[in-house]
Motif scaffolding. Structure first.
Motif, PDB file in Angstrom:
ATOM      1  N   ASN A 253       0.717  -1.305  -0.194  1.00  0.00           N
ATOM      2  CA  ASN A 253       0.377   0.112  -0.043  1.00  0.00           C
ATOM      3  C   ASN A 253       0.452   0.924  -0.697  1.00  0.00           C
ATOM      4  OD1 ASN A 253      -2.608   1.364   0.450  1.00  0.00           O
ATOM      5  ND2 ASN A 253      -2.557   1.151   2.316  1.00  0.00           N
ATOM      6  N   LEU A 254       1.361   1.722  -0.747  1.00  0.00           N
ATOM      7  CA  LEU A 254       2.365   2.433  -1.235  1.00  0.00           C
ATOM      8  C   LEU A 254       3.302   2.860  -0.455  1.00  0.00           C
ATOM      9  CD1 LEU A 254       1.212   5.083  -3.029  1.00  0.00           C
ATOM     10  CD2 LEU A 254       2.355   3.914  -3.644  1.00  0.00           C
ATOM     11  N   ALA A 255       4.780   2.195  -0.281  1.00  0.00           N
ATOM     12  CA  ALA A 255       4.945   2.475   1.057  1.00  0.00           C
ATOM     13  C   ALA A 255       6.314   3.560   1.347  1.00  0.00           C
ATOM     14  CB  ALA A 255       6.129   1.034   1.178  1.00  0.00           C
ATOM     15  N   LEU A 256       6.162   3.612  -0.015  1.00  0.00           N
ATOM     16  CA  LEU A 256       7.544   4.785  -0.406  1.00  0.00           C
ATOM     17  C   LEU A 256       6.762   5.543  -1.521  1.00  0.00           C
ATOM     18  CD1 LEU A 256      11.320   2.963  -0.459  1.00  0.00           C
ATOM     19  CD2 LEU A 256       9.360   4.396   1.511  1.00  0.00           C
ATOM     20  N   ARG A 257       6.820   7.261  -0.971  1.00  0.00           N
ATOM     21  CA  ARG A 257       6.012   8.715  -1.428  1.00  0.00           C
ATOM     22  C   ARG A 257       7.528   8.809  -2.035  1.00  0.00           C
ATOM     23  NH1 ARG A 257       0.304   8.422  -2.728  1.00  0.00           N
ATOM     24  NH2 ARG A 257      -0.929   7.104  -0.638  1.00  0.00           N
ATOM     25  N   GLN A 258       7.448  10.002  -3.300  1.00  0.00           N
ATOM     26  CA  GLN A 258       7.914  10.656  -3.201  1.00  0.00           C
ATOM     27  C   GLN A 258       8.804  11.734  -2.381  1.00  0.00           C
ATOM     28  OE1 GLN A 258       6.422  13.685  -6.315  1.00  0.00           O
ATOM     29  NE2 GLN A 258       8.672  15.181  -5.916  1.00  0.00           N
ATOM     30  N   SER A 259       8.328  12.064  -1.115  1.00  0.00           N
ATOM     31  CA  SER A 259       9.105  12.687  -0.313  1.00  0.00           C
ATOM     32  C   SER A 259       9.578  12.245   0.426  1.00  0.00           C
ATOM     33  CB  SER A 259       8.395  13.603   0.928  1.00  0.00           C
ATOM     34  OG  SER A 259       6.763  12.058   1.544  1.00  0.00           O
ATOM     35  N   LEU A 282       7.039   5.053  -7.638  1.00  0.00           N
ATOM     36  CA  LEU A 282       8.265   5.330  -8.642  1.00  0.00           C
ATOM     37  C   LEU A 282       7.797   6.446  -9.597  1.00  0.00           C
ATOM     38  CD1 LEU A 282       9.933   2.021  -9.116  1.00  0.00           C
ATOM     39  CD2 LEU A 282      10.972   3.615  -7.717  1.00  0.00           C
ATOM     40  N   ASN A 283       6.747   6.319  -9.972  1.00  0.00           N
ATOM     41  CA  ASN A 283       6.527   7.781 -11.468  1.00  0.00           C
ATOM     42  C   ASN A 283       6.532   8.644 -10.983  1.00  0.00           C
ATOM     43  OD1 ASN A 283       5.989   4.992 -12.893  1.00  0.00           O
ATOM     44  ND2 ASN A 283       3.663   5.143 -12.811  1.00  0.00           N
ATOM     45  N   ALA A 284       6.821   9.380  -9.973  1.00  0.00           N
ATOM     46  CA  ALA A 284       6.473  10.166  -9.075  1.00  0.00           C
ATOM     47  C   ALA A 284       8.192  11.087  -9.551  1.00  0.00           C
ATOM     48  CB  ALA A 284       6.015  10.816  -7.644  1.00  0.00           C
ATOM     49  N   LEU A 285       8.927  10.029  -9.415  1.00  0.00           N
ATOM     50  CA  LEU A 285      10.217  10.489  -9.648  1.00  0.00           C
ATOM     51  C   LEU A 285      10.575  11.495 -11.036  1.00  0.00           C
ATOM     52  CD1 LEU A 285      11.967   8.237  -7.490  1.00  0.00           C
ATOM     53  CD2 LEU A 285      11.517  10.385  -6.760  1.00  0.00           C
ATOM     54  N   GLY A 287      11.165  12.951 -14.296  1.00  0.00           N
ATOM     55  CA  GLY A 287      11.516  14.205 -14.776  1.00  0.00           C
ATOM     56  C   GLY A 287      12.447  14.606 -13.516  1.00  0.00           C
ATOM     57  N   LEU A 288      12.502  13.964 -12.051  1.00  0.00           N
ATOM     58  CA  LEU A 288      13.307  14.375 -10.626  1.00  0.00           C
ATOM     59  C   LEU A 288      14.967  13.513 -10.865  1.00  0.00           C
ATOM     60  CD1 LEU A 288      10.427  14.716  -8.741  1.00  0.00           C
ATOM     61  CD2 LEU A 288      11.643  16.676 -10.309  1.00  0.00           C
ATOM     62  N   TYR A 289      14.731  12.934 -11.043  1.00  0.00           N
ATOM     63  CA  TYR A 289      15.540  12.311 -10.966  1.00  0.00           C
ATOM     64  C   TYR A 289      16.559  11.118 -12.568  1.00  0.00           C
ATOM     65  CZ  TYR A 289      15.358  11.677  -5.627  1.00  0.00           C
ATOM     66  OH  TYR A 289      15.580  12.047  -4.094  1.00  0.00           O
ATOM     67  N   LEU A 298      19.181  -3.944 -11.370  1.00  0.00           N
ATOM     68  CA  LEU A 298      19.395  -2.809 -10.003  1.00  0.00           C
ATOM     69  C   LEU A 298      19.216  -1.372 -11.347  1.00  0.00           C
ATOM     70  CD1 LEU A 298      20.750  -2.587  -7.152  1.00  0.00           C
ATOM     71  CD2 LEU A 298      22.827  -2.491  -8.660  1.00  0.00           C
ATOM     72  N   THR A 299      18.972  -0.152 -11.003  1.00  0.00           N
ATOM     73  CA  THR A 299      18.877   0.728 -11.192  1.00  0.00           C
ATOM     74  C   THR A 299      19.243   1.962 -10.111  1.00  0.00           C
ATOM     75  OG1 THR A 299      16.875   0.205 -12.643  1.00  0.00           O
ATOM     76  CG2 THR A 299      17.361   2.409 -12.205  1.00  0.00           C
ATOM     77  N   ARG A 300      20.286   2.263 -10.742  1.00  0.00           N
ATOM     78  CA  ARG A 300      20.739   3.886 -10.178  1.00  0.00           C
ATOM     79  C   ARG A 300      19.995   5.220 -10.363  1.00  0.00           C
ATOM     80  NH1 ARG A 300      26.160   5.606  -8.303  1.00  0.00           N
ATOM     81  NH2 ARG A 300      25.831   8.068  -8.275  1.00  0.00           N
ATOM     82  N   TYR A 301      19.138   6.083  -9.785  1.00  0.00           N
ATOM     83  CA  TYR A 301      18.271   7.109  -9.062  1.00  0.00           C
ATOM     84  C   TYR A 301      18.823   8.300  -9.151  1.00  0.00           C
ATOM     85  CZ  TYR A 301      13.559   5.107 -10.438  1.00  0.00           C
ATOM     86  OH  TYR A 301      13.216   4.108 -11.255  1.00  0.00           O
ATOM     87  N   GLU A 302      19.786   9.186  -9.466  1.00  0.00           N
ATOM     88  CA  GLU A 302      20.326   9.796  -9.174  1.00  0.00           C
ATOM     89  C   GLU A 302      19.934  11.543  -9.475  1.00  0.00           C
ATOM     90  OE1 GLU A 302      25.229  11.075  -9.379  1.00  0.00           O
ATOM     91  OE2 GLU A 302      24.245   9.505 -11.160  1.00  0.00           O
ATOM     92  N   VAL A 303      20.166  12.105  -8.637  1.00  0.00           N
ATOM     93  CA  VAL A 303      20.076  13.584  -8.384  1.00  0.00           C
ATOM     94  C   VAL A 303      20.756  14.736  -7.888  1.00  0.00           C
ATOM     95  CG1 VAL A 303      18.723  14.240  -6.294  1.00  0.00           C
ATOM     96  CG2 VAL A 303      17.729  16.137  -8.650  1.00  0.00           C
TER      97      VAL A 303
END
Length: 373
Positions: A253-259, A282-285, A287-289, A298-303
């Motif tokens: 049930n959406l453990a992690l949201r954008q914030s 993850l879709n909320a990320l 354009g940001l990451y 394995l995927t790296r998310y970076e900003v």
């Protein structure tokens, strides 16, 4: 699966279907993980019912099982969007099983958004739903009013064995993927979000692998349970994940949201026990990451100034390695067969139902006769 094991499994399912016969001609629409053992279960359903269509969950498809299934049954692609729009869902059901008595076998509450429309407007009759997962149970439970009976096996005692082993398989796959990039989990700090049956198993398995484990659950009762078992239990999700080098999400049930992603420490690994759209926003990320594949699964998310890793694209990480839990999976499958038979006989009011304990005891005894030797 070798010949003797196949014969034993076939004999087991034949006893189950003989014990819990279907009450009349029905068609089945089946959402399923298409894992190596699944064709045997599908064949047992087909012995007493007509399989109108099978919709495999996209990230849990074994190629050989898919090939075998397609040789015998109609297989359609599955997406949340297919049943999110009630009109589209009704059109699909009419094309697939027009005029029939239909039971919907679900994993993850896919039919929930359209269920009222399907029950009210379908040219045939929707007998009801059989739901396998806690995530799906919650989706049906959240509906204002259920238009038909929904049998849930998600909280069945027969599922406890499976859930315990799923937790172990989650840790196994997480460790294997981290090791594949030359890293290890031992002695790291970990956070488990969700202290249900699977989350509890994950937390204890991580601790047995010498990780320092924090648990967060939105239910204060479960936080107390985790605290009594020696886990650190912060009051907020943000505090729980802030210093974790590994975050395993087991809520459905959406453990992690954008914030929450913004709070992760640099280099943290994130993994889920269920579909990414159910557990991780993850879709909320987008354009940001920047997303960079770092090898298989394995995927790296970076900003600027911040980065973390997501395992298995946010899907159920144990499906990378087949999610095997041995013969215990056949306990739950037998209960699904029994629930399907109950729907076929009718007489159940709209609402959530469970299989009676006497039926579970019968299933357990049959399982012991076949597999505990």
């Amino acid at each position: 699966m070798e010949g003797p094991e196949k014969a034993r499994l076939d004999a087991y399912f034949r006893r189950i279907t003989a014990q819990f016969p279907v009450g009349g001609p029905i068609s089945l629409l089946i959402i399923t993980h298409l894992l190596p053992e699944r064709p045997a279960f599908l064949h047992s359903l087909a012995r007493t019912s007509t399989i109108a269509a099978i919709l495999p969950k996209p990230r849990s498809i074994n190629p050989q099982a898919l090939h075998e299934t397609r040789r015998t049954y109609t297989v359609h692609d599955l997406s949340r969007g297919l049943f999110a729009d009630p009109a589209r869902a009704l059109e699909y059901l009419e094309k697939t099983a027009s005029g029939h008595d239909v039971a919907l076998l679900d994993i993850g509450g896919y039919f929930a958004p359209a269920l009222t429309t399907l029950a009210d407007k379908f040219s045939g009759r929707v007998l009801g739903v059989v739901e396998d997962t806690e995530n799906g149970h919650q989706r049906y439970e959240a509906l204002d009013e259920l238009p038909c009976p929904v049998f849930s096996v998600a909280r069945s005692p027969l599922k406890h064995c499976e859930d315990h082993l799923v937790g172990r398989s989650i840790v196994f796959s997480t460790d294997a993927l981290v090791r594949a990039r030359g890293d290890i989990l031992t002695s790291r700090s970990a956070c488990v979000i969700g202290f249900g049956k699977v989350g509890r198993s994950i937390a204890h398995t991580l601790r047995a692998h010498d990780l320092r484990v924090t648990v967060f659950d939105s239910d204060p009762v479960k936080r107390i349970q985790a605290h009594s078992q020696g886990f650190r239990t912060p009051a907020s999700r943000t505090e729980a994940i802030r210093d974790a080098e590994l975050v395993l999400c087991a809520t459905g049930n959406l453990a992690l949201r954008q914030s929450h992603f913004e709070t992760l420490r640099n280099g943290a690994y994130v993994a889920s026990v269920t579909s990414s759209e159910d557990e991780l926003e993850l879709n909320a990320l987008d354009g940001l990451y920047q997303r960079t594949p770092m090898g298989e699964h394995l995927t790296r998310y970076e900003v600027t100034g911040h980065y973390f890793y997501v395992l298995a694209e946010g899907g159920a990480v144990n499906f990378v390695h087949g999610a095997a839990v041995g013969t215990y999976i056949h306990l739950v499958q037998a209960e699904i067969l029994a629930a399907t038979a109950a729907l076929s006989r009718g007489g159940h009011d709209p609402g959530l139902h469970e299989v009676p304990s006497t039926i579970r005891q019968t299933i357990a005894q049959i399982w012991l006769d076949h597999f505990d030797r």
